[in-house]
Design a protein around this motif. Structure first.
Motif, PDB file in Angstrom:
ATOM      1  N   ASN A 181      13.295  -4.748   9.990  1.00 41.52           N
ATOM      2  CA  ASN A 181      13.582  -5.367   8.655  1.00 41.52           C
ATOM      3  C   ASN A 181      12.194  -5.279   7.780  1.00 41.52           C
ATOM      4  O   ASN A 181      12.161  -5.888   6.836  1.00 41.52           O
ATOM      5  N   GLY A 182      11.379  -4.409   8.283  1.00 43.36           N
ATOM      6  CA  GLY A 182      10.194  -4.193   7.503  1.00 43.36           C
ATOM      7  C   GLY A 182       9.023  -4.975   7.754  1.00 43.36           C
ATOM      8  O   GLY A 182       8.072  -5.017   6.857  1.00 43.36           O
ATOM      9  N   CYS A 207       2.006   1.434   9.878  1.00 45.39           N
ATOM     10  CA  CYS A 207       2.805   1.162   8.630  1.00 45.39           C
ATOM     11  C   CYS A 207       4.220   1.346   9.380  1.00 45.39           C
ATOM     12  O   CYS A 207       4.552   2.259  10.111  1.00 45.39           O
ATOM     13  N   LEU A 208       5.169   0.600   9.016  1.00 38.60           N
ATOM     14  CA  LEU A 208       6.619   0.444   9.340  1.00 38.60           C
ATOM     15  C   LEU A 208       7.056   1.513   8.922  1.00 38.60           C
ATOM     16  O   LEU A 208       8.147   2.139   9.489  1.00 38.60           O
ATOM     17  N   LEU A 262      -0.206  -9.884   3.928  1.00 40.47           N
ATOM     18  CA  LEU A 262       0.114  -8.889   3.067  1.00 40.47           C
ATOM     19  C   LEU A 262      -0.714  -7.545   3.415  1.00 40.47           C
ATOM     20  O   LEU A 262      -1.864  -7.614   3.352  1.00 40.47           O
ATOM     21  N   TYR A 263       0.050  -6.560   3.952  1.00 39.92           N
ATOM     22  CA  TYR A 263      -0.694  -5.210   4.119  1.00 39.92           C
ATOM     23  C   TYR A 263      -0.167  -4.175   3.143  1.00 39.92           C
ATOM     24  O   TYR A 263       0.763  -4.283   2.701  1.00 39.92           O
ATOM     25  N   GLU A 283       2.860   2.102   0.892  1.00 45.05           N
ATOM     26  CA  GLU A 283       3.909   1.233   1.153  1.00 45.05           C
ATOM     27  C   GLU A 283       3.315  -0.271   1.479  1.00 45.05           C
ATOM     28  O   GLU A 283       2.465  -0.364   2.560  1.00 45.05           O
ATOM     29  N   PRO A 284       3.641  -1.360   0.576  1.00 45.69           N
ATOM     30  CA  PRO A 284       3.161  -2.654   0.987  1.00 45.69           C
ATOM     31  C   PRO A 284       4.066  -3.396   2.153  1.00 45.69           C
ATOM     32  O   PRO A 284       5.538  -3.059   2.281  1.00 45.69           O
ATOM     33  N   PHE A 285       3.556  -4.126   3.123  1.00 45.32           N
ATOM     34  CA  PHE A 285       4.430  -4.681   4.130  1.00 45.32           C
ATOM     35  C   PHE A 285       3.896  -6.215   4.797  1.00 45.32           C
ATOM     36  O   PHE A 285       2.579  -5.960   4.598  1.00 45.32           O
ATOM     37  N   ASP A 286       4.665  -7.043   5.120  1.00 49.34           N
ATOM     38  CA  ASP A 286       4.118  -8.154   5.665  1.00 49.34           C
ATOM     39  C   ASP A 286       3.924  -7.974   7.082  1.00 49.34           C
ATOM     40  O   ASP A 286       4.449  -7.318   7.800  1.00 49.34           O
TER      41      ASP A 286
END
Length: 170
Positions: A106-107, A132-133, A154-155, A162-165
């Motif tokens: 789910n990212g 990174c996913l 937050l990355y 791409e930002p992701f948790d």
């Protein structure tokens, strides 16, 4: 005969409670997150569910409690009580393998192993080896120690942008 009925009721209550999802991470059940600790039945027939917060002051605890009570009463349990169990404190190591996969699918970057022993105070962001996913790159940077919830950072991937948790290790 009574013991068999009690065990059956407790097993049924555990199955139902373990299907309740986390309000902040709805891809995870409370069991997969590791916050569902115990389900038992008191002498008066009350089902008592123990949950442990992911951190002190977690705002989702009231919703978890309400969701557990509603699901169990809807399933026919007439008396349900949820208690908060603080010891031992929750750790991200309690997230199941299925839960870690669900986060990733789910990212959301799942946590690594939780730190052991005394943790030194740091004023700078915690350095983590995060990939990174989206593209798999390890060239990532923390943009905020607080993501969409306080338990996530937050990355951003420097390679694809791409930002992701990322669920923080505790």
């Amino acid at each position: 005969m009574v013991e068999t009925l009690e065990a059956t009721a407790v097993e049924r209550a555990w199955r139902i409670a373990s299907e309740v999802t986390d309000p902040e991470l709805p891809m995870l059940t409370l069991a997969d997150l590791g916050v569902l600790r115990d389900v038992r039945q008191d002498d008066d027939g009350t089902i008592v569910v123990a949950i442990t917060p992911t951190y002190t002051g977690c705002p989702a605890m009231a919703t978890m409690r309400d969701d557990l009570v509603h699901r169990l009463t809807d399933a026919g349990f007439s008396s349900v009580r949820v208690r908060v169990q603080l010891s031992p404190p929750w750790t991200t190591d309690w997230i199941t393998d299925e839960g870690r996969k669900a986060l990733s699918d789910n990212g959301i970057s799942p946590p690594g192993q939780a730190p052991r022993g005394p943790i030194s105070l740091q004023l700078a962001p915690t350095r983590r080896a995060i990939h990174c996913l989206q593209c798999g790159s390890g060239d990532t940077e923390v943009t905020s120690e607080f993501g969409s919830t306080a338990c996530k950072a937050l990355y951003r991937c420097r390679a694809c942008g791409e930002p992701f948790d990322h669920v923080k290790e505790i």
